[in-house]
Each structure stands twice: as structure tokens, then as C-alpha cells.
Scaffold this motif. Structure first.
Motif, PDB file in Angstrom:
ATOM      1  N   ARG A 213       4.734   3.882  -3.463  1.00  0.00           N
ATOM      2  CA  ARG A 213       5.204   2.882  -4.427  1.00  0.00           C
ATOM      3  C   ARG A 213       4.422   2.985  -5.730  1.00  0.00           C
ATOM      4  O   ARG A 213       4.036   1.986  -6.338  1.00  0.00           O
TER       5      ARG A 213
ATOM      6  N   SER B  41       7.058  -8.581  -8.173  1.00  0.00           N
ATOM      7  CA  SER B  41       8.519  -8.470  -8.198  1.00  0.00           C
ATOM      8  C   SER B  41       9.077  -8.798  -9.571  1.00  0.00           C
ATOM      9  O   SER B  41       9.961  -8.100 -10.091  1.00  0.00           O
TER      10      SER B  41
ATOM     11  N   LYS C 196      11.991  -1.225  -3.760  1.00  0.00           N
ATOM     12  CA  LYS C 196      12.199  -1.946  -2.501  1.00  0.00           C
ATOM     13  C   LYS C 196      11.157  -3.036  -2.333  1.00  0.00           C
ATOM     14  O   LYS C 196      11.458  -4.158  -1.891  1.00  0.00           O
ATOM     15  N   GLU C 197       9.901  -2.727  -2.670  1.00  0.00           N
ATOM     16  CA  GLU C 197       8.845  -3.719  -2.548  1.00  0.00           C
ATOM     17  C   GLU C 197       9.109  -4.912  -3.462  1.00  0.00           C
ATOM     18  O   GLU C 197       8.752  -6.053  -3.143  1.00  0.00           O
TER      19      GLU C 197
ATOM     20  N   GLU D 154       0.865  -8.526  -7.096  1.00  0.00           N
ATOM     21  CA  GLU D 154       1.475  -8.504  -5.774  1.00  0.00           C
ATOM     22  C   GLU D 154       2.410  -9.689  -5.642  1.00  0.00           C
ATOM     23  O   GLU D 154       2.441 -10.588  -6.486  1.00  0.00           O
TER      24      GLU D 154
END
Length: 622
Positions: A535, A582, A508-509, A577
């Protein structure tokens, strides 16, 4: 012209005595109790307020010459039974509820009559003059008392304006029970003249005597009123009319059965199994209920996969060349089903053993139940051992895994299973050219799924042949638990959770929330649920599940789930980050999913071709 059967009056007092003496019995094909406490209360609301209830149906029978095998109403087996004179065809639920509440024989419910005039806090607006109340009961681990304790106390019950229904049984045989209950409920309220005089002076004695007389009059009035209400309700119940229709003694068994089926199509209709149970009983005098219990005593694991009654019917239908569905079960010959019962029993037991060998242990992990009857019917006719049995098991192994990894059973499963069964049976038992004949079975011609289909398949906790098939390949390999290395079995799987390999929070992050609940991202392992892991990186999270073991052992446990440890070891995100995180998570996740899809498809392809699989072999060629 012959007149139709007319309803006859019968009081609950007469019904009660007929049940008490064993003159009323149930044909054994009748299903068992089905009413919940709400319906039982509703019945007593109707009776206590003298409102009408439905008509029962009985079959008159000759004494000592019952047409059907029978049983007594639940908890009503008489100590000195008389010959049955009637079989109850419709009305079992009402009369069973009536009898059991009258005798307080429900283990976890106690039934009372609520009398508003004894309730100081009663609402003046009540639906009925009297009503039924049920108190749910329970026990604590450290003792055998039934809670709430107040429901055991006549005094506390009366404070709540509740009279046990057991006090209201028809007849006068329980007068001592009523006396004892009243004594316990209000006995300590009875005035004692000695107590009134003990603490007063001679000059005050006259006043004390008057006070005693006044209190005693109130006590006697209360006791009298309680007895009046109890007697009123006893009389009301005793003389309450529950009419019935009676089929004559000369009624043929098949006609009585058809009337029974027609009368049981109201608020809780008969199931297909109920109907066939009745038909078998009427034709052969054999109880399928008993046969089912004997079957489960020998092969208890059958019910891990499907309702045993339904499996019995669909397997028997296939053995008679009928489709394994409702139509096939209704159309098959019930007498022949009884004759073939040993085959049905054998087939179902061997089906359960075969699925266990394939690493499929229960309904929750079964990719499709369409294969069950096919397996059972084939094993019903298979030899006990030898090369022929080995060949049949190989064919069935190919069949079940093709059922899981093709689109064959996405729709119209019963008709498709029937078509495949006919070809498989021909190949296995009639000496046909095996491979040529198998090409005629659609399931052997279906194209196996590809990598792209595996990648998008959803979470395997939900039903679906492919998503659960993916998980089934891992349990076929043993799916060793990460924490204690316990192999997948029926018992061990009941303690496992559906875990995200790449944690849900991490995906999700990284903006991949739509990708989290994929079958390929799932492993069946014990331990805490994903809500507690945050996470974390996949390897970090899984290491917590593994515990303190060496790296090689940990990696082997992962491999039994077709998880490549190398892919997880690469999935590290220290210091990353935002967009960098992602991008890295997505890259690692895609690589992991494709790697696992390739392993699953390799294993599935081998199984679909009748080959064995091993962790070492799959990873050696990966």
C-alpha cells in the motif's frame, strides 16, 4: 432417371499406395491440418478395432490435366510421383492423420498401438481390444534428444505394451524395420545355451539344458505372438475399408467447389475465409494462402492488429462498395478482388504503418478494430506522396481518434464503418467540398466524450474503445518507460504490465476498491506487478520503477503518460490511518483522476481535430 453417386469401397492399403505414389492430391484451397492428438487417437481406435468410419469424397481428374492447383498430403510428397488421378475434397484430416502417424512424422507426438495382453498391469475392463496411445515429446535446451527417453527404446515401449504405429504400415516393405524393432525389444531375452552350461557341473548339465529349452520355448512363443499381433494389425489396417464417393471427371469446377463446401459443414465447418479461398481458386486459379504469406513477408506487422485473412476480405469488400462484414465478403466479386490485389496489399501495409505512427501497435492496445478496413481501403487508393496524401492522412487521423473518443462504434460496427467510409472516400478522392461533406459522416458529428465518462471508464486490459483510447493517447506521446525511458513500440509493449498508478492495496485500505480498476489509474510500464508493492504511496512506488535518475527526468517520464507529477507529490500519507487516511487518499485520488482526465480529453480533442500533440504543449495549457 439418373442414379445418385454411390459409395465405393477402398482399403487403407489402396489409399496408402495412392498417397505414396502421388495419385491422390489436395486442391490447394483446402485448409491445412486441423486435428488434435485426441481426434487422431480416436481415428486409430476406430481402425484398429475394425469399426466403421465416414465416407471420403474425391473428384476424378484426368492425368496431367488437373482442374485445380493442387498439393500433396502433408509429409507425403513422393520421390517419383505419378500423375494425379483424384483430388481429395473431403477426408483430408483422416488421411493426413493416417499417413503421418504411420510414418511417425509428428514432431512432438509419437503414436503407438496399445496391446493389453502384453501389459502385466492391464485392467481387465478395457474399452477396445486394441487402442491408440499418444506420447507427447519435448526437448531440453542443452540437447536435441526427444523426451521421455523411454519412448525411444523398443524394450521400454514393450514393457508398457506399446507398439509403434510405424511398424503397422500396409505392405511388406518394412519387414526389416519390424525385425530390428523386435531384436531391440526382446533380443537380449533370447536364451544362450553356452550361458546355461557355463556355471554348472557336468552332473547339472542335463537340468540346465532342460531349463534352456523351456526358456527358449517361452522366448520363441513370445516372439511368435508379437509377430502375430503385428501382422494381424498390419493386415487389419491394410484391408480396413474407408469408402468414398467420386465425382466424375466431367464435373464442372464450380459444382465440385459447391459440393466441397457442402461436405465441409460438420464438426469443424469451413470459415468464411476457407470458402472464399476456394472460390478465388476455382475462378482465377490463384491461391489466397500464397498471397497472404507473400503479404506478411512484406508487411509482417499487419498481423499485429487482426487476423490477416479477415483483413484481406474486409478491405477488398470495401473497395467494391460492400460492407466490411461476412455478407459483404461473400457478395463481393472474387475475380475483381484478385484484380485489385495489389491495392489490397498496399492498403494493408500502409494501414499498419499509419497506426504505428499514431502510437497504436497491436490488437491488445487497439481501441476498436472497426477502423482497420476503412484505413486500409482509403490508403489503397491514396497517392504515394504529396499534399493529397497529407490531407488524406489528416482526415484519417481525425477519423480514428473520433472512433475512439465517441460512442460511434459501440454497436453495429461494420455497418457504421461502411457508412463513414463512403463519406470519407468521397471527400478524399472525388473532390467534394471537404468540410461540408465530412459533416455528412456520422463519426464527425458524434459528440466527444466528456470528463465524467472518462472518470468511470474501466480497466484497459479489457476490450473497449474508450478505455483503450485513453491508453492510446499515452502511447501516442511515447509513454516512456519509467525505468529505462524506452519509448513505446510494438516490441517494448510486449514486456510491459498494466500498473495501478494509485496502488490497488492503498485504495482498498481507503475503502475505494471499486475505483481501483479505472482506465485513468492505469499506466503501461515494465517492472514488478502490483501484487508486490503493498500500500505504498504513489510517488514512492513509482520512484522504484524510475530508478536512480534526477527528479526532472523522472517527472518528464510521468508526463508522457499524462500523469501530473504535482498531484502524485501531494499524495503523502505518513502517520495517517483510519478515517484520516481514507479521507486524504480519496481527496488525492479524485484530484489526480480529474487532472488526468482533463489532460486526456485535451489531447483527444486535438487529435480528433487533426492537430498534433506534445507533452510540453499539453502541460503548458493544463
Amino acid at each position: 432417371m439418373q442414379e445418385s453417386i454411390k459409395a465405393q469401397d477402398r482399403t487403407l492399403g489402396d489409399w496408402y499406395n495412392a498417397i505414396l505414389n502421388g495419385r491422390i492430391k489436395l486442391p490447394r484451397f483446402q485448409r491445412y491440418e486441423a486435428w488434435d492428438k485426441g481426434r487422431i487417437c480416436s481415428l486409430y481406435d476406430t481402425i484398429l478395432n475394425n469399426l466403421p468410419v465416414g465416407v471420403a469424397l474425391v473428384l476424378n481428374v484426368e492425368a496431367s490435366k488437373e482442374p485445380f492447383i493442387s498439393r500433396y498430403i502433408s509429409h507425403a510428397e513422393p520421390s517419383s510421383p505419378e500423375f494425379a488421378t483424384q483430388h481429395l475434397l473431403d477426408g483430408q484430416q483422416r488421411l493426413t492423420a493416417f499417413w503421418r502417424a504411420m510414418h511417425n512424422s509428428y514432431e512432438w507426438n509419437t503414436y503407438f498401438a496399445y496391446i493389453p495382453e502384453f501389459d502385466d498391469n492391464a485392467n481387465t475392463e478395457v474399452d477396445f481390444e486394441y487402442s491408440c496411445r499418444v506420447i507427447s515429446r519435448w526437448q531440453k535446451k542443452d540437447n536435441k534428444q526427444l523426451y521421455p527417453l523411454w519412448a525411444n527404446s523398443p524394450k521400454e515401449c514393450l514393457k508398457r505394451a506399446l507398439l509403434p504405429l510405424s511398424l503397422l504400415k500396409p505392405g511388406d516393405t518394412n519387414q526389416t524395420e519390424i525385425d530390428d524393432w523386435l531384436k531391440a525389444a526382446i533380443g537380449d531375452e533370447k536364451p544362450n545355451i553356452q550361458q546355461y552350461l557355463a556355471e554348472v557341473t557336468p552332473e547339472e548339465q542335463l537340468g540346465a539344458i532342460k531349463k534352456f529349452q523351456q526358456d527358449n520355448d517361452e522366448y520363441e512363443a513370445k516372439e511368435k505372438r508379437l509377430r502375430e499381433v503385428i501382422n494381424l494389425l498390419k493386415v487389419r489396417i491394410t484391408h480396413y475399408n474407408m469408402p468414398y464417393l467420386a465425382l466424375p471427371v466431367t464435373t464442372p469446377k464450380d459444382v465440385a467447389l459447391q459440393v466441397f463446401i457442402n461436405m465441409n459443414t460438420n464438426s469443424k465447418p469451413l470459415s468464411l475465409y476457407d470458402i472464399i479461398v476456394a472460390e478465388v481458386e476455382s475462378i482465377k486459379g490463384i491461391s489466397l494462402h500464397d498471397a497472404q504469406q507473400e503479404l506478411l513477408a512484406k508487411h509482417s506487422d499487419i498481423e499485429h492488429y487482426e487476423d490477416p485473412g479477415w483483413l484481406m476480405l474486409t478491405t477488398a469488400a470495401l473497395l467494391q462498395d460492400k460492407a466490411p462484414n461476412q455478407r459483404g465478403a461473400l457478395d463481393m466479386c472474387k475475380a475483381k478482388m484478385v484484380e485489385q490485389w495489389d491495392q489490397v496489399e498496399t492498403g494493408l501495409g500502409r494501414m499498419a504503418s499509419f497506426l504505428s505512427e499514431q502510437g497504436i501497435f497491436d490488437y491488445q492496445r487497439l481501441p476498436t478494430n472497426a477502423v482497420l478496413a476503412v484505413l486500409a481501403a482509403c490508403f489503397a487508393e491514396a497517392p504515394e506522396n504529396g499534399d493529397k496524401l497529407g490531407y488524406i492522412k489528416n482526415v484519417l487521423t481525425r477519423y480514428v481518434w473520433r472512433a475512439f473518443f465517441t460512442s460511434r462504434y459501440e454497436n453495429s460496427t461494420a455497418s457504421r464503418a461502411f457508412a463513414d467510409y463512403k463519406v470519407i472516400r468521397e471527400v478524399c478522392f472525388n473532390g467534394s467540398d471537404a468540410e461540408q461533406a465530412l459533416n455528412d459522416a456520422p463519426v464527425f458529428n458524434e459528440k466527444l466524450v466528456d470528463i465524467e465518462q472518462l472518470l468511470v471508464e474501466g480497466w484497459p486490459k479489457k476490450t473497449g474503445s474508450l478505455r483503450r483510447g485513453i491508453l492510446a493517447v499515452t502511447t501516442r506521446l511515447g509513454a516512456l518507460d519509467f525505468a529505462d525511458s524506452q519509448k513505446a513500440t510494438y516490441i517494448s509493449l510486449q514486456q510491459r504490465h498494466y500498473h495501478h498508478i494509485f496502488p490497488d492495496a492503498l485504495l482498498k485500505e481507503a475503502g475505494l476498491e471499486d475505483e481501483s480498476y479505472r482506465a485513468l489509474n492505469c499506466a503501461l510500464i515494465s517492472g514488478r506487478t502490483n501484487m508486490q508493492i503493498g500500500r505504498k504511496e504513489p510517488w514512492e512506488y513509482l520512484e522504484e520503477r524510475v530508478g536512480h535518475v534526477d527528479r526532472q527526468t523522472a517527472e518528464y517520464r510521468l508526463k508522457t503518460h499524462l500523469i501530473d507529477p504535482v498531484r502524485l507529490a501531494e499524495a503523502t500519507y505518513q502517520g495517517l490511518e483510519g478515517a484520516d487516511l481514507s479521507a486524504k487518499v480519496e481527496k488525492d485520488y479524485r484530484a489526480f483522476m480529474r487532472s488526468r482526465a482533463e489532460l486526456v480529453l485535451s489531447a483527444a480533442t486535438k487529435l480528433c481535430n487533426g492537430q498534433d500533440i506534445s507533452v510540453e504543449g499539453l502541460f503548458a495549457s493544463h
